[in-house]
Design an enzyme around this catalytic site. Structure first.
Site, PDB file in Angstrom:
ATOM      1  N   ASP A 167     -41.098 -10.973  75.600  1.00 22.92           N
ATOM      2  CA  ASP A 167     -42.686 -11.292  75.285  1.00 22.92           C
ATOM      3  C   ASP A 167     -43.148 -12.639  75.588  1.00 22.92           C
ATOM      4  O   ASP A 167     -42.496 -13.589  75.593  1.00 22.92           O
ATOM      5  CB  ASP A 167     -42.859 -11.141  73.591  1.00 22.92           C
ATOM      6  CG  ASP A 167     -44.019 -11.508  73.250  1.00 22.92           C
ATOM      7  OD1 ASP A 167     -45.116 -10.476  73.800  1.00 22.92           O
ATOM      8  OD2 ASP A 167     -44.372 -12.210  72.627  1.00 22.92           O
ATOM      9  N   GLU A 169     -42.797 -10.148  80.569  1.00 27.38           N
ATOM     10  CA  GLU A 169     -44.224 -10.106  80.170  1.00 27.38           C
ATOM     11  C   GLU A 169     -44.930 -11.244  80.920  1.00 27.38           C
ATOM     12  O   GLU A 169     -44.453 -12.294  80.366  1.00 27.38           O
ATOM     13  CB  GLU A 169     -44.704 -10.118  79.028  1.00 27.38           C
ATOM     14  CG  GLU A 169     -46.102  -9.823  78.581  1.00 27.38           C
ATOM     15  CD  GLU A 169     -46.671  -9.998  77.057  1.00 27.38           C
ATOM     16  OE1 GLU A 169     -47.712  -9.215  76.945  1.00 27.38           O
ATOM     17  OE2 GLU A 169     -46.003 -10.550  76.524  1.00 27.38           O
TER      18      GLU A 169
END
Length: 701
Positions: A343, A379
């Site tokens: 993330d 990401e």
């Protein structure tokens, strides 16, 4: 109680069959107390006298799995200069393998009294903090082996443990919403029939529910609020025994591996649940605030925030880096997971302020013999300046391709001038990855993910409808590149519903037949809706759970069919980029060709005009790769016709060296899907419906 010196390594609580070794890093601590808790909450303090390299440690004979514990750290408390030790605040072990209980957000958890941030709060927080649990590391893995699927052969399924299983009628009530629910035969069968090779679980590291959400009657559903990087969250466990979530998680992994399905974890190493300078003291902040967090350089009171959550983990500090790497290795070696999706991964590359692809974190991953061998998915952005880094991660990494998502959405909603970039995206995004020595599989191709509209909502709403989040519809992305097909939200208009069904098929077909790695968001193959809510992070209820009693069976059958087509034909799973050059081995035909509706090759004028209909020829003789046995891969040739226009198109099939006849094998228009066995001669035209895809397979050369 006997207290032996123990060892400074490994960090955390380690049971060896005769007792438990405890080890905690803190460079600023002046005294550290290990706190053991009985079943009734009685606390026993054990001072750790041994210190090696700023690691405080002891071995306690007789301390067995199930023992609850935490720490108290004595040291300087000067928040204005980044020092926040307070022995009245019980602290979670950063290396805890299991955590039992939840945070109740009592005022005692904070280092100040509410309403006066400059005050000092010495209230004891022990009664309001979860407790760490000593675990038994033994587990019978049997003959478990990692599936080790190649990226090219992978189909990733992003899923939420609870949202995936909570409403499934064939899963027993006590297993719904749990790791055991994911491992239930009906779930395994669904994933297998869909052709899924890897399930990417949204955060399962132990996380905290935000107090602001609890006050509104909501909850942190997504889980991007980690406070335990080694502990599977007990909220997803059907076990009631302390530490039982660890065994249940391992059982889930073993079961999925038996079905040939890998387990990828969505991990959040960019921040923790302790928030900004007004957040609670739960763990890292009270242990060694300056080591674990990025502080504003000219004022140690405040935290750098590249994540939008209030704090950023300090990847410039060796012990923070060690924490991340130890956590990653633990999940691979002890929990047998097969990869990670990071993330806001750009945050991990910020050595100082800028994103640096040569940062210490990436160097450590590169040389690590364990972590470097599993799937690593970035990401590739964060909320800081210069944080959008699609295409800029090191060669070892793959990336969520945000440009793929945006381009494919724009193409199918009919945006002008998108055909050129659409062509680049469906052929592997060479413009993003080739220069760094990467291949098409570096691109994780997705149209929807947990963050944003579901696939059904993408074709049903122009605007977000997040009123249920109680933020006046101000949260969530406003520019979704969506199109409601003429009506906002629910409708009984048959024409609109038919168009929406076709658009969903278009997106699924585009994604599965693009070069790269397809990633499907859970429930998209079932027609899942969130009623236009594009930010379901706080909706732990029927709005975000899959409604298994209201699935689109036709869409599911279609998704399975497209997945099977991809699986059966290596032409859609190339490991190398197209080169566009004709060779004798390819029969004098390029490995790829682009055609306009008149059957002629695309010209510069065609590309510049942004024509809305395009055909792509894929040469099955031009794969130029070998299989695991060293044999050259050869496949049938295919012709993919894309029409994003609002009117039908007569598409003339290319003739001459490209073949003499083609068979329709897939049509995204349900009304003409019966043409699947239709054979069309080269040079003849084939009628395409508006907003549709037709896939044809060469039947003669």
């Amino acid at each position: 109680m006997q207290i032996w010196p123990g060892s400074a390594y490994p960090l955390g609580a380690t049971y060896d069959g005769s007792g438990t070794n405890f080890a905690l890093f803190s460079e600023v601590a002046e005294k550290v107390e290990l706190c053991l808790f009985d079943a009734d909450g009685t606390e026993t303090k054990v001072q750790l006298h041994e210190v090696d390299g700023y690691v405080w440690h002891a071995f306690l004979p007789g301390v067995e799995p199930g023992q609850r514990y935490a720490y108290r750290v004595h040291g300087p408390n000067d928040p204005a200069h980044g020092l926040r030790c307070n022995p009245n605040k019980l602290l979670l072990d950063p290396y805890a393998k299991a955590i039992d209980g939840s945070i109740d957000w009592d005022e005692s958890l904070f280092g100040y009294h509410w309403g006066d941030e400059d005050s000092h709060n010495d209230d004891d927080s022990a009664a309001h903090l979860p407790k760490c649990v000593v675990i038994n590391p033994y587990f019978d893995w049997g003959t478990d082996r990692a599936p080790k699927r190649s990226y090219a052969d992978s189909v990733i399924y992003e899923a939420h443990v609870k949202g995936m299983t909570q409403s499934h009628p064939d899963i027993p009530d006590e297993l719904r919403g749990t790791y055991a629910g994911i491992a239930h035969p009906v779930m395994v069968e669904h994933l297998s029939q869909l052709g899924v090779t890897a399930i990417e679980l949204m955060p399962v590291h132990h996380f905290a529910n935000d107090s602001t959400l609890i006050d509104k009657g909501l909850a942190n559903y997504w889980g991007y609020n980690t406070i335990g990087f080694f502990a599977p969250d007990h909220k997803y466990s059907s076990s009631t025994s302390p530490g039982g979530q660890v065994q249940e998680f391992k059982t889930m992994v073993r079961t999925l591996h038996e079905a040939g399905i890998e387990v990828i974890l969505d991990v959040v190493y960019n921040h923790t649940a302790e928030g900004n300078h007004l957040g609670p003291t739960l763990s890292f902040r009270g242990i060694d605030n300056q080591a674990y967090y990025r502080l504003v350089d000219d004022d140690g009171k405040f935290y750098m925030d590249y994540t939008g959550t209030g704090n950023t983990l300090n990847v410039r500090h060796p012990h923070s880096l060690q924490l991340i790497m130890d956590s990653l290795r633990y999940w691979v070696l002890e929990m047998h997971v097969d990869g990670f999706r990071f993330d806001l991964a750009s945050t991990l590359a910020r050595e100082f302020y800028d994103v640096d692809r040569l940062s210490a974190f990436f160097e450590l991953v590169q040389q690590d013999p364990v972590v470097s061998q599993v799937k690593l998915i970035a990401e590739p952005w964060d909320v800081g300046p210069g944080g959008y880094q699609v295409g800029n991660f090191p060669p070892q990494w793959t990336e969520w391709n945000g440009k793929y998502r945006d381009t494919v959405r724009d193409f199918w909603r009919g945006e002008q001038g998108t055909v050129g970039e659409f062509a680049a995206r469906i052929t592997g995004s060479a413009d993003l990855y080739a220069s760094s020595g990467r291949w098409p599989v570096a691109s994780i191709n997705f149209v929807t993910a947990h963050d944003g509209f579901t696939l059904r909502d993408l074709v049903s709403y122009n605007d977000k409808h997040n009123e249920a989040n109680q933020d006046d519809n101000n949260d969530g992305e406003s520019h979704n590149r969506s199109w409601n097909c003429g009506v906002e939200g629910d409708t009984d208009d048959d024409a609109v519903l038919a168009l929406r069904a076709r658009q969903q098929r278009n997106f699924i077909t585009t994604m599965f037949l693009s070069q790269g790695v397809p990633m499907l968001c859970h429930g998209d193959e079932l027609g899942r809706t969130q009623q236009g809510n594009n930010n379901g992070y706080c909706q732990d209820n029927e709005l975000t759970w899959i409604d298994w009693d209201a699935i689109d069976v036709d869409l599911l059958a279609f998704a399975r069919r497209v997945s099977e087509l991809r699986r059966e034909h290596p032409l859609f799973r190339r490991r190398r980029f197209f080169d566009g050059r004709p060779t004798r081995r390819r029969g004098g035909v390029p490995d790829i060709g682009w055609f306009s509706p008149d059957g002629g090759e695309m010209t510069e004028e065609d590309w510049e005009s942004g024509v809305g209909s395009i055909g792509v020829f894929l040469n099955g003789n031009g794969i130029a790769e070998r299989d695991a046995r060293g044999e050259r891969l050869v496949d049938d040739s295919f012709l993919l016709l894309f029409n994003n226009h609002w009117e039908p198109v007569e598409f003339t099939l290319p003739a001459d060296e490209y073949g003499t006849a083609w068979q329709v094998v897939l049509d995204t228009n349900p009304d003409t899907a019966g043409n699947d066995e239709l054979v069309v001669e080269a040079g003849r035209s084939h009628a395409m419906e508006p907003r549709s895809i037709v896939v044809l397979q060469q039947v003669s050369a």
